[in-house]
Scaffold this motif. Structure first.
Motif, PDB file in Angstrom:
ATOM      1  N   VAL A 172      76.825-136.039 -56.941  1.00  0.00           N
ATOM      2  CA  VAL A 172      77.172-136.522 -55.363  1.00  0.00           C
ATOM      3  C   VAL A 172      78.711-136.357 -55.210  1.00  0.00           C
ATOM      4  O   VAL A 172      78.832-135.566 -53.928  1.00  0.00           O
ATOM      5  N   ILE A 173      79.299-136.610 -55.947  1.00  0.00           N
ATOM      6  CA  ILE A 173      81.011-136.263 -55.841  1.00  0.00           C
ATOM      7  C   ILE A 173      81.003-134.646 -55.641  1.00  0.00           C
ATOM      8  O   ILE A 173      81.726-134.313 -54.707  1.00  0.00           O
ATOM      9  N   VAL A 174      80.525-133.799 -56.345  1.00  0.00           N
ATOM     10  CA  VAL A 174      80.629-132.107 -56.237  1.00  0.00           C
ATOM     11  C   VAL A 174      79.919-131.986 -54.930  1.00  0.00           C
ATOM     12  O   VAL A 174      80.548-131.068 -54.243  1.00  0.00           O
ATOM     13  N   ALA A 175      78.910-132.434 -54.608  1.00  0.00           N
ATOM     14  CA  ALA A 175      78.352-132.076 -53.184  1.00  0.00           C
ATOM     15  C   ALA A 175      79.300-132.577 -52.035  1.00  0.00           C
ATOM     16  O   ALA A 175      79.498-131.812 -51.173  1.00  0.00           O
ATOM     17  N   ALA A 176      80.161-133.711 -52.260  1.00  0.00           N
ATOM     18  CA  ALA A 176      80.767-134.161 -51.111  1.00  0.00           C
ATOM     19  C   ALA A 176      82.080-133.153 -51.041  1.00  0.00           C
ATOM     20  O   ALA A 176      82.685-132.958 -50.098  1.00  0.00           O
ATOM     21  N   PHE A 177      82.519-132.621 -52.104  1.00  0.00           N
ATOM     22  CA  PHE A 177      83.817-132.038 -52.310  1.00  0.00           C
ATOM     23  C   PHE A 177      83.491-130.604 -51.511  1.00  0.00           C
ATOM     24  O   PHE A 177      84.375-129.787 -51.054  1.00  0.00           O
ATOM     25  N   ARG A 178      82.021-130.126 -51.769  1.00  0.00           N
ATOM     26  CA  ARG A 178      81.781-128.753 -50.820  1.00  0.00           C
ATOM     27  C   ARG A 178      81.768-129.016 -49.494  1.00  0.00           C
ATOM     28  O   ARG A 178      81.997-128.179 -48.796  1.00  0.00           O
ATOM     29  N   GLU A 179      81.610-130.122 -49.003  1.00  0.00           N
ATOM     30  CA  GLU A 179      81.491-130.551 -47.465  1.00  0.00           C
ATOM     31  C   GLU A 179      83.059-130.547 -47.186  1.00  0.00           C
ATOM     32  O   GLU A 179      83.080-129.821 -45.940  1.00  0.00           O
ATOM     33  N   SER A 180      83.729-131.187 -47.664  1.00  0.00           N
ATOM     34  CA  SER A 180      85.238-131.114 -47.495  1.00  0.00           C
ATOM     35  C   SER A 180      86.115-131.773 -48.387  1.00  0.00           C
ATOM     36  O   SER A 180      85.451-132.547 -49.224  1.00  0.00           O
ATOM     37  N   SER A 202      74.598-135.721 -45.847  1.00  0.00           N
ATOM     38  CA  SER A 202      74.031-134.875 -46.663  1.00  0.00           C
ATOM     39  C   SER A 202      72.720-134.441 -45.979  1.00  0.00           C
ATOM     40  O   SER A 202      71.975-135.347 -45.690  1.00  0.00           O
ATOM     41  N   GLU A 203      72.190-133.130 -45.896  1.00  0.00           N
ATOM     42  CA  GLU A 203      70.846-132.574 -45.437  1.00  0.00           C
ATOM     43  C   GLU A 203      70.181-132.590 -46.687  1.00  0.00           C
ATOM     44  O   GLU A 203      68.841-131.964 -46.351  1.00  0.00           O
ATOM     45  N   SER A 204      70.387-132.860 -47.954  1.00  0.00           N
ATOM     46  CA  SER A 204      69.773-132.312 -49.192  1.00  0.00           C
ATOM     47  C   SER A 204      68.628-133.739 -49.290  1.00  0.00           C
ATOM     48  O   SER A 204      69.128-134.663 -49.597  1.00  0.00           O
ATOM     49  N   THR A 206      66.444-133.592 -51.535  1.00  0.00           N
ATOM     50  CA  THR A 206      66.578-133.855 -53.161  1.00  0.00           C
ATOM     51  C   THR A 206      67.424-134.596 -53.459  1.00  0.00           C
ATOM     52  O   THR A 206      67.310-135.635 -54.363  1.00  0.00           O
ATOM     53  N   LEU A 207      68.808-134.601 -52.979  1.00  0.00           N
ATOM     54  CA  LEU A 207      69.888-135.504 -53.011  1.00  0.00           C
ATOM     55  C   LEU A 207      69.445-136.929 -52.812  1.00  0.00           C
ATOM     56  O   LEU A 207      70.011-137.864 -53.484  1.00  0.00           O
ATOM     57  N   LYS A 208      69.056-136.992 -51.763  1.00  0.00           N
ATOM     58  CA  LYS A 208      68.555-138.285 -51.346  1.00  0.00           C
ATOM     59  C   LYS A 208      67.836-139.053 -52.530  1.00  0.00           C
ATOM     60  O   LYS A 208      67.916-140.328 -52.615  1.00  0.00           O
ATOM     61  N   VAL A 209      66.792-138.346 -52.889  1.00  0.00           N
ATOM     62  CA  VAL A 209      65.715-138.966 -53.887  1.00  0.00           C
ATOM     63  C   VAL A 209      66.531-139.312 -55.053  1.00  0.00           C
ATOM     64  O   VAL A 209      66.234-140.471 -55.738  1.00  0.00           O
ATOM     65  N   LEU A 210      67.238-138.540 -55.632  1.00  0.00           N
ATOM     66  CA  LEU A 210      67.745-138.572 -56.954  1.00  0.00           C
ATOM     67  C   LEU A 210      68.848-139.648 -56.543  1.00  0.00           C
ATOM     68  O   LEU A 210      68.761-140.448 -57.709  1.00  0.00           O
ATOM     69  N   TYR A 211      69.419-139.851 -55.605  1.00  0.00           N
ATOM     70  CA  TYR A 211      70.582-140.794 -55.515  1.00  0.00           C
ATOM     71  C   TYR A 211      69.768-142.229 -55.278  1.00  0.00           C
ATOM     72  O   TYR A 211      70.172-143.282 -55.905  1.00  0.00           O
ATOM     73  N   GLY A 212      68.609-142.187 -54.703  1.00  0.00           N
ATOM     74  CA  GLY A 212      67.908-143.481 -54.406  1.00  0.00           C
ATOM     75  C   GLY A 212      67.675-143.916 -55.675  1.00  0.00           C
ATOM     76  O   GLY A 212      67.609-145.245 -56.111  1.00  0.00           O
TER      77      GLY A 212
END
Length: 228
Positions: A172-180, A202-204, A206-212
């Motif tokens: 999640v942190i890596v995906a957030a840094f890719r955002e900004s 996030s529009e992913s 898959t990320l929502k499911v994994l984080y949930g």
């Protein structure tokens, strides 16, 4: 006639243009990102905007010029989002639609318009994260129920749960840094912001499911601590 020297705000490419083109909206010759030539226009710009890459830069390709922009009547409204466009614009800064190529630009790359193609929905199920997340949930449930009577199984449950939660948190942190960079720092420093980023920004899916699942795993770990 003096030249205007400036850098692309997206890729930092050094660009040079005549001062008569000041205030004209163009696409960067290197990354195709939308930008406006700085300065106030001194005279109407001709139909063709000549843009030169400054010496010493290392562009990915060798651009020569920006093609002829559409006429005022054709460029008054963006065909993609209906936003008003200034005179001579070839790229909508609201949605990234390029009037020359007929594509939307996202981070310097063309993005599909309209409905996704059927190929996007033909990904084999075994190449998605969902079956493996399901197996993980089943394994964790099995270890948990066996661990109520067997300390070794409970230790295995805790180890797998902690490893999974840590892995998803880093993802999640890596995906957030890719955002900004700002979004990444907020996600890194404020735990509750990670929830907002995953489920609102996030529009992913898959990320929502994994984080949930990671949230449920953390709750189960807290429950075990209270019981023991």
């Amino acid at each position: 006639m003096a030249d205007i020297k400036f850098s692309c705000p997206h890729c930092e490419q050094h660009i040079q243009a005549e001062d008569s083109y000041a205030g004209t909206q163009i696409a960067c010759p290197t990354c195709s990102g939308g930008l406006v030539i700085p300065g106030s226009p001194t005279a109407p710009a001709p139909a063709r905007v000549s843009v030169r890459v400054s010496a010493g830069a290392a562009p990915a390709q060798t651009p020569a010029s920006v093609a002829d922009p559409p006429s005022d009547s054709a460029a008054s409204v963006c065909p993609s989002c209906s936003a008003a466009l200034p005179r001579g614009a070839i790229l909508c800064i609201n949605c990234g639609y390029n009037l020359k190529t007929g594509q939307r630009m996202v981070a310097g790359r063309p993005a599909a318009l309209g409905k996704p193609s059927s190929d996007q929905w033909e990904t084999p199920w075994y190449k998605t994260a969902y079956p493996y997340v399901g197996l993980l949930v089943v394994a964790l449930g099995l270890f948990y129920f066996l661990g109520r009577e067997n300390p070794a199984m409970m230790l295995a449950f805790v180890g797998i749960a902690v490893l999974y939660s840590l892995t998803i948190h880093i993802t999640v942190i890596v995906a957030a840094f890719r955002e900004s960079a700002g979004t990444g720092l907020l996600t890194l420093c404020i735990p509750f912001y990670a929830l907002y980023f995953v489920f609102k920004v996030s529009e992913s899916d898959t990320l929502k499911v994994l984080y949930g699942v990671a949230v449920l795993v953390n709750l189960s770990l807290g429950f075990i601590d209270k019981v023991h």
